[in-house]
Enzyme design. Structure first.
Site, PDB file in Angstrom:
ATOM      1  N   LYS A 129       6.221 -42.991  -7.282  1.00 28.76           N
ATOM      2  CA  LYS A 129       5.517 -41.976  -6.356  1.00 28.76           C
ATOM      3  C   LYS A 129       4.436 -41.698  -6.543  1.00 28.76           C
ATOM      4  O   LYS A 129       3.581 -41.672  -5.901  1.00 28.76           O
ATOM      5  CB  LYS A 129       6.214 -40.880  -7.366  1.00 28.76           C
ATOM      6  CG  LYS A 129       5.103 -39.167  -6.847  1.00 28.76           C
ATOM      7  CD  LYS A 129       5.839 -37.702  -7.531  1.00 28.76           C
ATOM      8  CE  LYS A 129       5.464 -37.696  -9.570  1.00 28.76           C
ATOM      9  NZ  LYS A 129       5.916 -37.284 -10.007  1.00 28.76           N
ATOM     10  N   ASP A 147       7.276 -35.623  -5.713  1.00 25.68           N
ATOM     11  CA  ASP A 147       7.772 -34.924  -6.529  1.00 25.68           C
ATOM     12  C   ASP A 147       8.374 -33.484  -7.148  1.00 25.68           C
ATOM     13  O   ASP A 147       9.656 -33.638  -6.151  1.00 25.68           O
ATOM     14  CB  ASP A 147       6.472 -33.992  -6.810  1.00 25.68           C
ATOM     15  CG  ASP A 147       6.527 -33.687  -5.808  1.00 25.68           C
ATOM     16  OD1 ASP A 147       6.624 -33.327  -5.399  1.00 25.68           O
ATOM     17  OD2 ASP A 147       5.357 -32.621  -6.662  1.00 25.68           O
TER      18      ASP A 147
END
Length: 224
Positions: A129, A147
């Site tokens: 991420k 997220d």
């Protein structure tokens, strides 16, 4: 991340309509973390795990004044980095990671942040991420950083219903029209942060509600 109630995937036309609407409303969406270069962006994203962008920005203002480069960060040392970021959750471990990744950037990359996911993920505290955020924001690569907000929106709306962040990411990369991929990450995160909220999505003011599969839609509060 726990998936919300399973919904059917949206048809291609609806996906395109959603991103056309996002693009119409905000053609150039921006992230909310403060940074001055690729290194400070990387550090800010590492610090932002399980923390708010507002909280990270408050902590990094002085940190980035003192250490805008890997060499300056190493010179600060772990103790001073820790002191500067102590208002952020999990700050002790994050400070150690920031110091260690700064060292490795110097040793492996000449002090430069690599524009490569594999190289980024080899740094302490940097997962997929975080790497995707840096690649997207600084290096302008069409990556999707999943997220909690993006995961929720993708499942609720039917854009990319899937059980894991990686599955959501890969599905989005398949269904989002190429012309919207660069900004899709920001549109979806900001939509989840401010409109499609976790406990009570504000459906009455949602710009993409006509295509969203979330039911029942949240009605407007009295007086809204």
């Amino acid at each position: 991340m726990a998936a919300t109630k399973k919904v059917k995937s949206l048809p291609k036309a609806d996906v395109e309509a959603i991103f056309a609407r996002f693009s119409e409303i905000e053609p150039e969406p921006k992230g909310e973390l403060d940074y001055v270069n690729a290194f400070t962006l990387l550090v800010a994203v590492v610090l932002s795990a399980q923390a708010t962008d507002v909280g990270v920005n408050k902590a990094t203002k002085r940190l980035f004044e003192l250490a805008p480069t890997p060499s300056a960060m190493v010179a600060l040392g772990v103790d001073q980095i820790t002191e500067l970021v102590k208002t952020i959750g999990l700050y002790r471990g994050k400070a150690k990671n920031v110091f260690a990744l700064s060292q490795l950037l110097i040793e492996r990359h000449g002090g430069e942040v690599p524009a490569d996911r594999e190289a980024l993920e080899a740094l302490p505290g940097v997962g997929r991420k975080t790497a995707n955020v840096v690649l997207n924001i600084f290096f302008k690569q069409p990556t999707i950083a999943v997220d909690t907000h993006l995961f929720r929106v993708s499942n609720r709306t039917g854009l990319a219903p899937a059980a894991t962040p990686l599955a959501v990411e890969l599905q989005l990369l398949k269904v989002i029209p190429p012309q919207y991929l660069l900004h899709a990450h920001h549109w979806l995160i900001l939509h989840g942060r401010y409109v499609c909220k976790a406990r009570k999505p504000e459906c009455w003011r949602c710009a993409i509600r006509e295509w969203c599969r979330f039911e029942p839609k949240t009605p407007a509060p009295k007086g809204a």
